[in-house]
Scaffold this active site. Structure first.
Site, PDB file in Angstrom:
ATOM      1  N   ARG A 259      -3.336  -0.690   5.387  1.00  0.00           N
ATOM      2  CA  ARG A 259      -3.942  -1.735   4.550  1.00  0.00           C
ATOM      3  C   ARG A 259      -3.034  -2.940   4.326  1.00  0.00           C
ATOM      4  O   ARG A 259      -3.472  -4.087   4.492  1.00  0.00           O
ATOM      5  CB  ARG A 259      -4.372  -1.130   3.203  1.00  0.00           C
ATOM      6  CG  ARG A 259      -5.492  -0.115   3.342  1.00  0.00           C
ATOM      7  CD  ARG A 259      -5.659   0.711   2.089  1.00  0.00           C
ATOM      8  NE  ARG A 259      -4.492   1.576   1.878  1.00  0.00           N
ATOM      9  CZ  ARG A 259      -4.286   2.319   0.797  1.00  0.00           C
ATOM     10  NH1 ARG A 259      -5.163   2.280  -0.190  1.00  0.00           N
ATOM     11  NH2 ARG A 259      -3.220   3.085   0.706  1.00  0.00           N
TER      12      ARG A 259
ATOM     13  N   ASP B 205      -8.199   3.920   1.212  1.00  0.00           N
ATOM     14  CA  ASP B 205      -7.227   4.330   2.219  1.00  0.00           C
ATOM     15  C   ASP B 205      -7.974   4.862   3.447  1.00  0.00           C
ATOM     16  O   ASP B 205      -8.704   5.845   3.346  1.00  0.00           O
ATOM     17  CB  ASP B 205      -6.360   5.437   1.605  1.00  0.00           C
ATOM     18  CG  ASP B 205      -5.224   5.868   2.514  1.00  0.00           C
ATOM     19  OD1 ASP B 205      -5.247   5.512   3.709  1.00  0.00           O
ATOM     20  OD2 ASP B 205      -4.322   6.558   2.018  1.00  0.00           O
TER      21      ASP B 205
ATOM     22  N   CYS C 235       0.858  -1.187   0.000  1.00  0.00           N
ATOM     23  CA  CYS C 235       0.000   0.000   0.000  1.00  0.00           C
ATOM     24  C   CYS C 235       0.893   1.236   0.000  1.00  0.00           C
ATOM     25  O   CYS C 235       2.055   1.157  -0.423  1.00  0.00           O
ATOM     26  CB  CYS C 235      -0.990  -0.020   1.172  1.00  0.00           C
ATOM     27  SG  CYS C 235      -0.214   0.002   2.800  1.00  0.00           S
TER      28      CYS C 235
HETATM   29  P1  4NP Z   1      -1.754   2.821   4.160  1.00  0.00           P
HETATM   30  O1  4NP Z   1      -2.369   4.159   4.770  1.00  0.00           O
HETATM   31  O2  4NP Z   1      -1.229   3.152   2.776  1.00  0.00           O
HETATM   32  O3  4NP Z   1      -2.919   1.877   4.107  1.00  0.00           O
HETATM   33  O4  4NP Z   1      -0.652   2.368   5.113  1.00  0.00           O
HETATM   34  C1  4NP Z   1      -1.670   5.374   4.811  1.00  0.00           C
HETATM   35  C2  4NP Z   1      -0.797   5.600   5.850  1.00  0.00           C
HETATM   36  C3  4NP Z   1      -0.116   6.804   5.927  1.00  0.00           C
HETATM   37  C4  4NP Z   1      -0.318   7.772   4.937  1.00  0.00           C
HETATM   38  C5  4NP Z   1      -1.179   7.515   3.902  1.00  0.00           C
HETATM   39  C6  4NP Z   1      -1.850   6.299   3.830  1.00  0.00           C
HETATM   40  N1  4NP Z   1       0.373   8.999   5.024  1.00  0.00           N
HETATM   41  O5  4NP Z   1       0.112   9.885   4.189  1.00  0.00           O
HETATM   42  O6  4NP Z   1       1.234   9.187   5.894  1.00  0.00           O
END
Ligand code: 4NP
Length: 159
Positions: free
Chosen positions: A16, A126, A10
């Protein structure tokens, strides 16, 4: 013995993909296939490298009986050689992964995680900026998709 290696990817590797990793590894262990299927996860971004998964995601997973113990790492170009299947949680992740592909012959290793969702393909949304319902939705998608993914990989191992 052949070992099938699967990488969940992800953006941050704190919501995720560590959930996909943890839930799928749980299914693999329940099926007694932990010596045949190796599971990892990573993110296309480096902001959270070294961190545990987001506390909201860990809490939802734990409430369903799946502990998550993972430190975020960044997806690397060399993972194309190391893994048999690279699963993108959304279509932007897929584009970012493919931008690191070292050779066109390896691009077919990248699939969308929800290609294995019995309720149809698409993105795993997300949950990072939203409320708790987003994390529960990610749980539902991942949980219902994991068993179908395991069926697919088990067939690959037998072929
Ligand atoms: P992930 O969620 O891609 O599912 O781990 C996110 C975690 C952090 C960020 C964006 C999405 N961020 O912008 O820091």
């Amino acid at each position: 013995m052949r070992v099938f290696r699967v990488m969940f990817v992800c953006l941050g590797n704190i919501c995720r993909s560590p959930l996909g990793h943890g839930v799928f590894a749980h299914h693999v262990a329940q099926a007694g296939l932990q010596d045949q299927i190796f599971v990892e996860s990573s993110g296309t971004g480096a902001w959270h490298v070294g961190e545990q998964a987001d506390a909201r995601m860990r809490s939802v997973a734990a409430s369903h009986g799946v502990p998550i113990d993972h430190r975020a790492q960044k997806f690397a170009s060399s993972d194309f050689e190391q893994y048999d299947l690279i699963l993108a949680m959304d279509s932007q992740n897929r584009r970012d992964i493919l931008s690191l592909c070292p050779h066109p012959s390896l691009a077919a290793k990248v699939k969308m995680f929800r290609d294995f969702d019995p309720q149809g393909p698409g993105d795993v949304p997300d949950p990072w900026y939203g409320g708790p319902e987003g994390f529960e939705m990610v749980w539902d998608i991942v949980e219902r998709t994991a068993s179908h993914l395991l069926q697919h990989i088990s067939q690959e191992l037998q072929s």
